[in-house]
Structure formats: C-alpha cells, structure tokens
Motif scaffolding. Structure first.
Motif, PDB file in Angstrom:
ATOM      1  N   HIS A 126       0.128  11.354  12.157  1.00 11.10           N
ATOM      2  CA  HIS A 126       1.246  10.482  12.546  1.00 11.10           C
ATOM      3  C   HIS A 126       1.593   9.500  11.430  1.00 11.10           C
ATOM      4  O   HIS A 126       2.749   9.394  11.019  1.00 11.10           O
ATOM      5  N   PHE A 127       0.586   8.773  10.943  1.00  9.40           N
ATOM      6  CA  PHE A 127       0.879   7.724   9.965  1.00  9.40           C
ATOM      7  C   PHE A 127       1.247   8.269   8.591  1.00  9.40           C
ATOM      8  O   PHE A 127       2.065   7.668   7.897  1.00  9.40           O
ATOM      9  N   ASP A 186      -4.053   2.216   1.826  1.00  2.00           N
ATOM     10  CA  ASP A 186      -3.117   1.710   2.830  1.00  2.00           C
ATOM     11  C   ASP A 186      -3.342   2.397   4.180  1.00  2.00           C
ATOM     12  O   ASP A 186      -3.229   1.762   5.228  1.00  2.00           O
ATOM     13  N   LEU A 187      -3.657   3.681   4.151  1.00  3.13           N
ATOM     14  CA  LEU A 187      -3.946   4.388   5.399  1.00  3.13           C
ATOM     15  C   LEU A 187      -5.204   3.828   6.058  1.00  3.13           C
ATOM     16  O   LEU A 187      -5.240   3.620   7.274  1.00  3.13           O
ATOM     17  N   LEU A 188      -6.210   3.534   5.247  1.00  6.13           N
ATOM     18  CA  LEU A 188      -7.433   2.916   5.776  1.00  6.13           C
ATOM     19  C   LEU A 188      -7.121   1.566   6.430  1.00  6.13           C
ATOM     20  O   LEU A 188      -7.668   1.233   7.476  1.00  6.13           O
ATOM     21  N   ALA A 189      -6.221   0.805   5.811  1.00  2.00           N
ATOM     22  CA  ALA A 189      -5.856  -0.509   6.357  1.00  2.00           C
ATOM     23  C   ALA A 189      -5.147  -0.364   7.705  1.00  2.00           C
ATOM     24  O   ALA A 189      -5.375  -1.152   8.618  1.00  2.00           O
ATOM     25  N   ILE A 190      -4.310   0.647   7.839  1.00  2.00           N
ATOM     26  CA  ILE A 190      -3.602   0.880   9.102  1.00  2.00           C
ATOM     27  C   ILE A 190      -4.581   1.331  10.182  1.00  2.00           C
ATOM     28  O   ILE A 190      -4.589   0.809  11.292  1.00  2.00           O
ATOM     29  N   THR A 197     -13.692   3.558   8.782  1.00  2.00           N
ATOM     30  CA  THR A 197     -14.472   3.590   7.535  1.00  2.00           C
ATOM     31  C   THR A 197     -13.940   4.681   6.610  1.00  2.00           C
ATOM     32  O   THR A 197     -13.309   5.637   7.061  1.00  2.00           O
ATOM     33  N   LYS A 198     -14.225   4.520   5.336  1.00  2.00           N
ATOM     34  CA  LYS A 198     -13.860   5.548   4.365  1.00  2.00           C
ATOM     35  C   LYS A 198     -14.493   6.879   4.734  1.00  2.00           C
ATOM     36  O   LYS A 198     -13.892   7.934   4.594  1.00  2.00           O
ATOM     37  N   ARG A 249      -6.181   6.997 -10.099  1.00  2.00           N
ATOM     38  CA  ARG A 249      -7.258   6.899  -9.106  1.00  2.00           C
ATOM     39  C   ARG A 249      -6.708   7.000  -7.684  1.00  2.00           C
ATOM     40  O   ARG A 249      -7.435   7.313  -6.753  1.00  2.00           O
ATOM     41  N   GLN A 250      -5.418   6.729  -7.543  1.00  2.00           N
ATOM     42  CA  GLN A 250      -4.805   6.778  -6.216  1.00  2.00           C
ATOM     43  C   GLN A 250      -4.652   8.212  -5.738  1.00  2.00           C
ATOM     44  O   GLN A 250      -4.346   9.113  -6.528  1.00  2.00           O
ATOM     45  N   ARG A 251      -4.842   8.390  -4.434  1.00  2.00           N
ATOM     46  CA  ARG A 251      -4.527   9.666  -3.801  1.00  2.00           C
ATOM     47  C   ARG A 251      -3.365   9.397  -2.851  1.00  2.00           C
ATOM     48  O   ARG A 251      -3.495   8.621  -1.910  1.00  2.00           O
ATOM     49  N   LEU A 252      -2.247  10.024  -3.148  1.00  2.00           N
ATOM     50  CA  LEU A 252      -1.043   9.849  -2.339  1.00  2.00           C
ATOM     51  C   LEU A 252      -0.944  11.008  -1.358  1.00  2.00           C
ATOM     52  O   LEU A 252      -1.129  12.171  -1.729  1.00  2.00           O
TER      53      LEU A 252
END
Length: 172
Positions: free
Chosen positions: A55-56, A67-71, A75-76, A102-105
């Motif tokens: 969904h997100f 950002d997904l973790l924040a929403i 835990t990772k 390092r980011q995974r989009l």
C-alpha cells in the motif's frame, strides 16, 4: 446497516461508555475492513505487513527504505523479511538511489499494482459506501477524529496533502 444519520448525538460523548464504544467500533470496523484482503493475502502466503508495504510503496512511488520504516514504525529486520519476499516474488522493485547510492528506492511492479488493486478494492467500496451513507459533514468529522488520533508527524503528512478544494493531492 443501522441508520446512523438519525441517531441522537449524546452531548456527553466523552463519558466512559461512549469512549469504550468508540474503541469497540474501531475494532469491529478494522476486522471487517481487513477480512477480504486477509483472505487474498493468504493465497500468496502474505500477511498484513505485506499489505501495508504494498500500500505505502504504491502510494509513494520511489520511497526510500528509511522513509518506509518511519511510516510503518517497524524494525529493519521485520521490514527486511517482508520486503525481501515482495522483491523476490516480483511485487516490488528496488533501485539504487541516483544521488545517494546507499539508498534503496522502492516502486511497485505491474504485478504489485494488480495485487494492490485487488487488496484495496473491497476496502475502497466499504469506505465509499460508509461515506455516502454518512454524508459530507460526517466524513469531515470522521477525518478530524482520525487525524486527532495520529501523532503530530503523521498528522502533518495528511494536512500537507490537502488541496484548497478539499481533495487530497495524489503523490507521485
């Protein structure tokens, strides 16, 4: 369904019984809201965490894992397990960030979009019918109540998405 539009509003809506009934209504509504999606998720050996990720990511194409973790506020390790399965099975695609490697989009694939549509179809219908039955004033009241239950950070996320005409801006 009971006619909720004719029910008298108790001016003492903050009494213990009304608060407990509100809690109970949330539990029942969530049960019914998730029931059909849960059955579909079982067919894929997925759970509600998979549904939330799909969904997100669908609502926020190109979202990074942080950002997904924040929403989701999980835990990772939990996200890694769910996200890994969704990527392996072709529902979500991961790309390396352009500016920060390092980011995974994350984006949903066509397969992921199809699953998200199936998962949310009944949910959209439930909400649309309830909104239609309740009327615009009740819908705005419901929105205010739900926003009032959110933490300040999440509340700001929704307030920023509103357009002057009252519609939400579609992200992406």
């Amino acid at each position: 369904m009971a006619d909720i539009s004719t029910r008298k509003v108790n001016p003492l809506f903050l009494r213990e019984e009304e608060l407990r009934q509100g809690m109970e209504l949330l539990f029942y509504a969530y049960r019914d809201f998730t029931a059909e999606a849960d059955l579909l998720l079982e067919q894929y050996n997925f759970g509600r965490a998979h549904h939330r990720v799909i969904h997100f990511v669908s609502r926020n194409p190109g979202i990074n894992v942080s950002d997904l973790l924040a929403i989701l506020q999980i835990t990772k390790q939990s996200l890694s397990r769910v996200l890994g399965q969704l990527v392996r099975e072709g529902f979500i695609e991961q790309k390396t960030g352009i500016q920060d490697r390092r980011q995974r989009l994350l984006t949903v694939t066509e397969k992921g979009e199809e699953l998200e549509r199936k998962l949310s179809e009944n949910q959209r219908t439930l909400i649309a019918n309830a909104y239609r039955e309740a009327g615009a004033e009740a819908v705005e009241g419901f929105r205010k109540v739900m926003l009032g239950m959110l933490g300040a950070g999440d509340r700001a996320r929704f307030e920023d998405e509103l357009l002057p005409n009252g519609l939400r801006r579609r992200q992406g």
